[in-house]
Design a protein around this motif. Sequence first.
Motif, PDB file in Angstrom:
ATOM      1  N   ASP A   2       0.873  -1.119   0.131  1.00 22.84           N
ATOM      2  CA  ASP A   2      -0.059  -0.024  -0.036  1.00 22.84           C
ATOM      3  C   ASP A   2       0.786   1.384   0.008  1.00 22.84           C
ATOM      4  O   ASP A   2       1.829   1.354   0.999  1.00 22.84           O
ATOM      5  N   ASN A   3       0.677   2.144  -0.994  1.00 22.22           N
ATOM      6  CA  ASN A   3       1.667   3.406  -0.961  1.00 22.22           C
ATOM      7  C   ASN A   3       3.048   2.910  -0.834  1.00 22.22           C
ATOM      8  O   ASN A   3       3.651   3.388   0.079  1.00 22.22           O
ATOM      9  N   PRO A   4       3.220   2.296  -1.865  1.00 20.10           N
ATOM     10  CA  PRO A   4       5.066   1.822  -1.764  1.00 20.10           C
ATOM     11  C   PRO A   4       5.813   3.136  -1.753  1.00 20.10           C
ATOM     12  O   PRO A   4       5.751   4.096  -2.580  1.00 20.10           O
ATOM     13  N   GLU A   5       6.895   3.110  -0.894  1.00 15.66           N
ATOM     14  CA  GLU A   5       7.791   4.013  -0.660  1.00 15.66           C
ATOM     15  C   GLU A   5       8.978   3.531  -1.674  1.00 15.66           C
ATOM     16  O   GLU A   5       9.781   2.904  -1.219  1.00 15.66           O
ATOM     17  N   ILE A   6       9.010   3.976  -2.991  1.00 15.15           N
ATOM     18  CA  ILE A   6       9.869   3.796  -3.820  1.00 15.15           C
ATOM     19  C   ILE A   6      11.258   4.510  -3.668  1.00 15.15           C
ATOM     20  O   ILE A   6      11.230   5.856  -3.823  1.00 15.15           O
ATOM     21  N   VAL A   7      12.336   3.682  -3.420  1.00 15.61           N
ATOM     22  CA  VAL A   7      13.479   4.463  -3.295  1.00 15.61           C
ATOM     23  C   VAL A   7      14.532   4.323  -4.567  1.00 15.61           C
ATOM     24  O   VAL A   7      15.359   5.261  -4.391  1.00 15.61           O
ATOM     25  N   LYS A   8      14.129   3.681  -5.444  1.00 17.69           N
ATOM     26  CA  LYS A   8      15.058   3.478  -6.651  1.00 17.69           C
ATOM     27  C   LYS A   8      14.457   3.113  -7.685  1.00 17.69           C
ATOM     28  O   LYS A   8      13.414   1.803  -7.462  1.00 17.69           O
ATOM     29  N   VAL A   9      14.455   3.421  -9.073  1.00 16.77           N
ATOM     30  CA  VAL A   9      13.740   2.878  -9.971  1.00 16.77           C
ATOM     31  C   VAL A   9      15.195   2.305 -11.040  1.00 16.77           C
ATOM     32  O   VAL A   9      15.940   3.072 -11.191  1.00 16.77           O
ATOM     33  N   ILE A  10      15.089   1.071 -11.330  1.00 20.06           N
ATOM     34  CA  ILE A  10      16.057   0.547 -12.475  1.00 20.06           C
ATOM     35  C   ILE A  10      15.643  -0.159 -13.645  1.00 20.06           C
ATOM     36  O   ILE A  10      14.385  -0.685 -13.405  1.00 20.06           O
ATOM     37  N   ASN A  11      16.258  -0.479 -14.780  1.00 22.61           N
ATOM     38  CA  ASN A  11      15.967  -1.189 -15.709  1.00 22.61           C
ATOM     39  C   ASN A  11      16.523  -2.737 -15.222  1.00 22.61           C
ATOM     40  O   ASN A  11      17.366  -2.867 -14.684  1.00 22.61           O
ATOM     41  N   GLY A  12      15.802  -3.723 -15.590  1.00 25.06           N
ATOM     42  CA  GLY A  12      16.069  -5.180 -15.188  1.00 25.06           C
ATOM     43  C   GLY A  12      17.209  -5.498 -15.487  1.00 25.06           C
ATOM     44  O   GLY A  12      17.986  -6.431 -14.881  1.00 25.06           O
ATOM     45  N   LYS A  13      17.815  -4.981 -16.713  1.00 27.21           N
ATOM     46  CA  LYS A  13      19.179  -5.268 -17.336  1.00 27.21           C
ATOM     47  C   LYS A  13      20.131  -5.137 -16.124  1.00 27.21           C
ATOM     48  O   LYS A  13      21.314  -5.586 -16.065  1.00 27.21           O
ATOM     49  N   GLU A  14      19.918  -4.042 -15.323  1.00 27.92           N
ATOM     50  CA  GLU A  14      20.815  -3.611 -14.195  1.00 27.92           C
ATOM     51  C   GLU A  14      20.943  -4.676 -13.180  1.00 27.92           C
ATOM     52  O   GLU A  14      21.721  -4.766 -12.574  1.00 27.92           O
ATOM     53  N   LYS A  53      23.004 -16.373  -9.308  1.00 30.61           N
ATOM     54  CA  LYS A  53      23.033 -15.011  -9.911  1.00 30.61           C
ATOM     55  C   LYS A  53      21.710 -14.953 -10.778  1.00 30.61           C
ATOM     56  O   LYS A  53      20.779 -15.670 -10.926  1.00 30.61           O
ATOM     57  N   ILE A  54      21.468 -13.670 -10.962  1.00 28.89           N
ATOM     58  CA  ILE A  54      20.407 -13.228 -11.829  1.00 28.89           C
ATOM     59  C   ILE A  54      20.363 -13.390 -13.210  1.00 28.89           C
ATOM     60  O   ILE A  54      21.512 -12.606 -13.900  1.00 28.89           O
ATOM     61  N   LEU A  55      19.648 -14.024 -13.896  1.00 29.45           N
ATOM     62  CA  LEU A  55      19.550 -14.062 -15.367  1.00 29.45           C
ATOM     63  C   LEU A  55      18.551 -13.256 -15.977  1.00 29.45           C
ATOM     64  O   LEU A  55      17.558 -13.007 -15.236  1.00 29.45           O
ATOM     65  N   GLY A  56      18.645 -12.881 -17.167  1.00 29.76           N
ATOM     66  CA  GLY A  56      17.539 -12.327 -17.785  1.00 29.76           C
ATOM     67  C   GLY A  56      16.950 -13.271 -18.782  1.00 29.76           C
ATOM     68  O   GLY A  56      17.589 -14.160 -19.298  1.00 29.76           O
ATOM     69  N   GLY A  57      15.664 -12.660 -18.794  1.00 30.07           N
ATOM     70  CA  GLY A  57      14.732 -13.686 -19.826  1.00 30.07           C
ATOM     71  C   GLY A  57      13.477 -13.178 -20.004  1.00 30.07           C
ATOM     72  O   GLY A  57      12.498 -12.428 -19.179  1.00 30.07           O
TER      73      GLY A  57
END
Length: 174
Positions: A56-68, A91-95
């Motif tokens: 509810d009412n998220p406190e967003i502290v940062k926005v990034i692209n998934g590729k990051e 590790k995180i993969l892209g898909g």
Amino acid sequence: FKLKNENAYLLVWTTTPWTLPSNLAIAVNPKLKYVYVKYNGFVYIILKDLAEKYFDNPEIVKVINGKELVGKKYEPLFDYFKGLDKEGAFKILGGDFVLTDEGTGIVHMAPAFGEVDYDACKENNLPFVQPVDQAGKFTKEIPEFEGKFIKDADILIIKKLEDENKFFKMQKYS
């Protein structure tokens, strides 16, 4: 899943808790936007378009692209295969297969339990683990649940994650 070298947690979604002990990777969609959300003293990472579904009412502290996020390492939920980090696991993969219609936009990968998981892990040269026998029971690789039928282990795995403060929310699906 806690990111290594960062005080943030990936809010990962699954419909199959029994596959979590076999987790070797996490997938995000590199073409989509993700947010860091501060909530109850923690920072969670979730697909931007789904943040209001979970907060509810998220406190967003940062926005990034998934590729990051792609290539970042994380701490496994369980220690069963922890040594595989030396072989590139956790590790995180892209898909592009990570979609926005349900979940959190972040998907856990267990290569023995899904065609997409298998292909993504193989393509990224990740190891392969299969701690379930032909009867659908955990093997000695998962000593805590050895001999337990996988679906009977779901609730036990969820309880363990709750006890270790690694659990966010459960929803029932039909």
